[in-house]
Design a protein around this motif. Structure first.
Motif, PDB file in Angstrom:
ATOM      1  N   TYR A 157      -0.976   2.695   3.829  1.00 39.75           N
ATOM      2  CA  TYR A 157      -1.953   1.613   3.740  1.00 39.75           C
ATOM      3  C   TYR A 157      -1.268   0.311   3.314  1.00 39.75           C
ATOM      4  O   TYR A 157      -0.309   0.321   2.553  1.00 39.75           O
ATOM      5  CB  TYR A 157      -3.035   1.943   2.705  1.00 39.75           C
ATOM      6  CG  TYR A 157      -4.084   2.931   3.161  1.00 39.75           C
ATOM      7  CD1 TYR A 157      -5.438   2.633   3.023  1.00 39.75           C
ATOM      8  CD2 TYR A 157      -3.736   4.157   3.716  1.00 39.75           C
ATOM      9  CE1 TYR A 157      -6.426   3.529   3.420  1.00 39.75           C
ATOM     10  CE2 TYR A 157      -4.709   5.065   4.120  1.00 39.75           C
ATOM     11  CZ  TYR A 157      -6.049   4.744   3.965  1.00 39.75           C
ATOM     12  OH  TYR A 157      -7.007   5.647   4.366  1.00 39.75           O
ATOM     13  N   PHE A 158      -1.802  -0.805   3.791  1.00 36.81           N
ATOM     14  CA  PHE A 158      -1.325  -2.134   3.367  1.00 36.81           C
ATOM     15  C   PHE A 158      -2.270  -2.642   2.292  1.00 36.81           C
ATOM     16  O   PHE A 158      -3.477  -2.758   2.508  1.00 36.81           O
ATOM     17  CB  PHE A 158      -1.296  -3.104   4.548  1.00 36.81           C
ATOM     18  CG  PHE A 158      -0.110  -2.918   5.443  1.00 36.81           C
ATOM     19  CD1 PHE A 158       0.959  -3.805   5.426  1.00 36.81           C
ATOM     20  CD2 PHE A 158      -0.035  -1.831   6.303  1.00 36.81           C
ATOM     21  CE1 PHE A 158       2.057  -3.633   6.260  1.00 36.81           C
ATOM     22  CE2 PHE A 158       1.064  -1.638   7.131  1.00 36.81           C
ATOM     23  CZ  PHE A 158       2.116  -2.544   7.110  1.00 36.81           C
TER      24      PHE A 158
ATOM     25  N   TYR B 161       2.176  -7.957  -1.648  1.00 35.94           N
ATOM     26  CA  TYR B 161       1.443  -7.470  -0.480  1.00 35.94           C
ATOM     27  C   TYR B 161       2.372  -6.664   0.411  1.00 35.94           C
ATOM     28  O   TYR B 161       3.548  -6.996   0.578  1.00 35.94           O
ATOM     29  CB  TYR B 161       0.849  -8.626   0.342  1.00 35.94           C
ATOM     30  CG  TYR B 161       0.180  -8.146   1.617  1.00 35.94           C
ATOM     31  CD1 TYR B 161      -1.092  -7.577   1.582  1.00 35.94           C
ATOM     32  CD2 TYR B 161       0.858  -8.197   2.836  1.00 35.94           C
ATOM     33  CE1 TYR B 161      -1.696  -7.110   2.740  1.00 35.94           C
ATOM     34  CE2 TYR B 161       0.264  -7.725   3.999  1.00 35.94           C
ATOM     35  CZ  TYR B 161      -1.014  -7.173   3.950  1.00 35.94           C
ATOM     36  OH  TYR B 161      -1.598  -6.690   5.089  1.00 35.94           O
ATOM     37  N   GLY B 162       1.834  -5.603   1.003  1.00 36.89           N
ATOM     38  CA  GLY B 162       2.605  -4.838   1.971  1.00 36.89           C
ATOM     39  C   GLY B 162       2.170  -3.387   2.028  1.00 36.89           C
ATOM     40  O   GLY B 162       1.238  -2.953   1.348  1.00 36.89           O
ATOM     41  N   GLN B 163       2.873  -2.631   2.863  1.00 34.30           N
ATOM     42  CA  GLN B 163       2.584  -1.213   3.012  1.00 34.30           C
ATOM     43  C   GLN B 163       3.086  -0.457   1.786  1.00 34.30           C
ATOM     44  O   GLN B 163       4.177  -0.729   1.281  1.00 34.30           O
ATOM     45  CB  GLN B 163       3.266  -0.676   4.270  1.00 34.30           C
ATOM     46  CG  GLN B 163       2.889   0.755   4.630  1.00 34.30           C
ATOM     47  CD  GLN B 163       3.578   1.214   5.907  1.00 34.30           C
ATOM     48  OE1 GLN B 163       4.716   0.839   6.181  1.00 34.30           O
ATOM     49  NE2 GLN B 163       2.886   2.021   6.692  1.00 34.30           N
TER      50      GLN B 163
ATOM     51  N   GLY C   6       5.468  -3.242   0.402  1.00 35.64           N
ATOM     52  CA  GLY C   6       6.227  -4.146   1.253  1.00 35.64           C
ATOM     53  C   GLY C   6       7.714  -3.963   1.031  1.00 35.64           C
ATOM     54  O   GLY C   6       8.224  -2.854   1.030  1.00 35.64           O
TER      55      GLY C   6
ATOM     56  N   LYS D 286      -5.627  -2.464   7.144  1.00 34.22           N
ATOM     57  CA  LYS D 286      -4.468  -2.162   7.981  1.00 34.22           C
ATOM     58  C   LYS D 286      -3.742  -0.914   7.490  1.00 34.22           C
ATOM     59  O   LYS D 286      -3.438  -0.791   6.308  1.00 34.22           O
ATOM     60  CB  LYS D 286      -3.500  -3.351   7.984  1.00 34.22           C
ATOM     61  CG  LYS D 286      -2.282  -3.144   8.879  1.00 34.22           C
ATOM     62  CD  LYS D 286      -1.365  -4.373   8.848  1.00 34.22           C
ATOM     63  CE  LYS D 286      -0.135  -4.172   9.721  1.00 34.22           C
ATOM     64  NZ  LYS D 286       0.785  -5.334   9.664  1.00 34.22           N
TER      65      LYS D 286
END
Length: 266
Positions: free
Chosen positions: A259-260, A5-7, A26, A47
């Motif tokens: 985008y995340f 997970y992450g940008q 991430g 997000k």
């Protein structure tokens, strides 16, 4: 099952046989080649942060920027898309320190086969990354200049005879003419103005690209996180900055920089 997970930012590529791709997400990277032929799920939970100032935003401009950064960052200057508009050689830029490193350094004019024969410009540090990002089948250096402006002027001149655009749908479908880049270079050289002839190189070695694809699309169906926040299916290949999914679906990862996302596989 793996979960990340992450940008995200644009895919990182490595010129091998076939090309190796990683998705920055991430603090880590997902080795996408490992998942080709397997089902993956990408989930957008709403997000988005600007890649420059990290401000939370609702939409991005020019692949990851908020509007204030889009109109002020040197990385979104006009000369990024139109090198002939670069003024760094005249001491004019949004950020001269940035331009000294990116515009006032060696730049290459190149020929490539993407959806057709095209001309382009990239700085020396972006070879072969630029070619891979565009989904080129083959590429050859045409000229080397000391700054972005000169490369842009050469590109503009050559674009009178061949295109400087990529038709992305044809590129994804693997449609391109059977041409010899050295022969095409020889045809174009006499068309270049005398003032630019000094920058033409003797390069004759073209670079070939083998993309990791087990099934290419027969037509194009674009996926979009703003319309479909959950994208799931068998990963069938990667080309340029696009992921190929089963049933002819394609996803342009670069478009969603900032985008995340959550990445999962079964």
């Amino acid at each position: 099952m793996s979960t990340y997970y992450g940008q995200i930012s644009k895919l990182i590529s490595d010129l091998q046989e076939p090309i190796q791709y990683k998705l920055p997400i991430g603090e880590g990277h997902v080795n996408l080649n490992h998942y080709i032929g397997r089902k993956i799920t990408l989930t957008f939970e709403g997000k988005i942060n600007c890649v420059e100032c990290n401000k939370k935003i609702k939409k991005t401009f020019m692949q990851g920027y908020c509007y204030p950064c889009f109109i002020s960052s040197p990385q979104t200057s006009e000369c990024i898309l139109k090198p002939e508009l670069c003024q760094a050689h005249e001491g004019k830029a949004r950020d001269m320190d940035w331009s000294k490193k990116n515009c006032l350094t060696n730049q290459y004019v190149y020929l490539s086969l993407t959806s057709h024969l095209k001309v382009g410009v990239t700085k020396h540090t972006q070879i072969p990354t630029r070619w891979i990002d565009q989904g080129a089948h083959q590429a050859l250096i045409f000229a080397k200049t000391p700054n972005r402006y000169l490369a842009g002027m050469m590109e503009k001149e050559i674009s009178q005879y061949i295109s400087d655009k990529t038709y992305w749908r044809k590129m994804l479908l693997g449609e391109y003419p059977d041409l010899n880049l050295n022969n095409e270079k020889a045809k174009i050289i006499p068309l270049v103005s005398k003032e630019y002839q000094q920058y033409i190189t003797n390069d004759q070695k073209s670079t070939l690209f083998n993309y990791p694809i087990i099934q290419k699309p027969s037509k194009i169906k674009s996926l979009n996180f703003d319309k479909n926040p959950v994208i799931s299916g068998k990963l069938c290949g990667i080309k340029g900055q696009y992921l190929f999914f089963e049933n002819d679906f394609v996803l342009n990862i670069r478009k969603f920089t900032g985008y995340f996302l959550k990445f999962e596989n079964e």
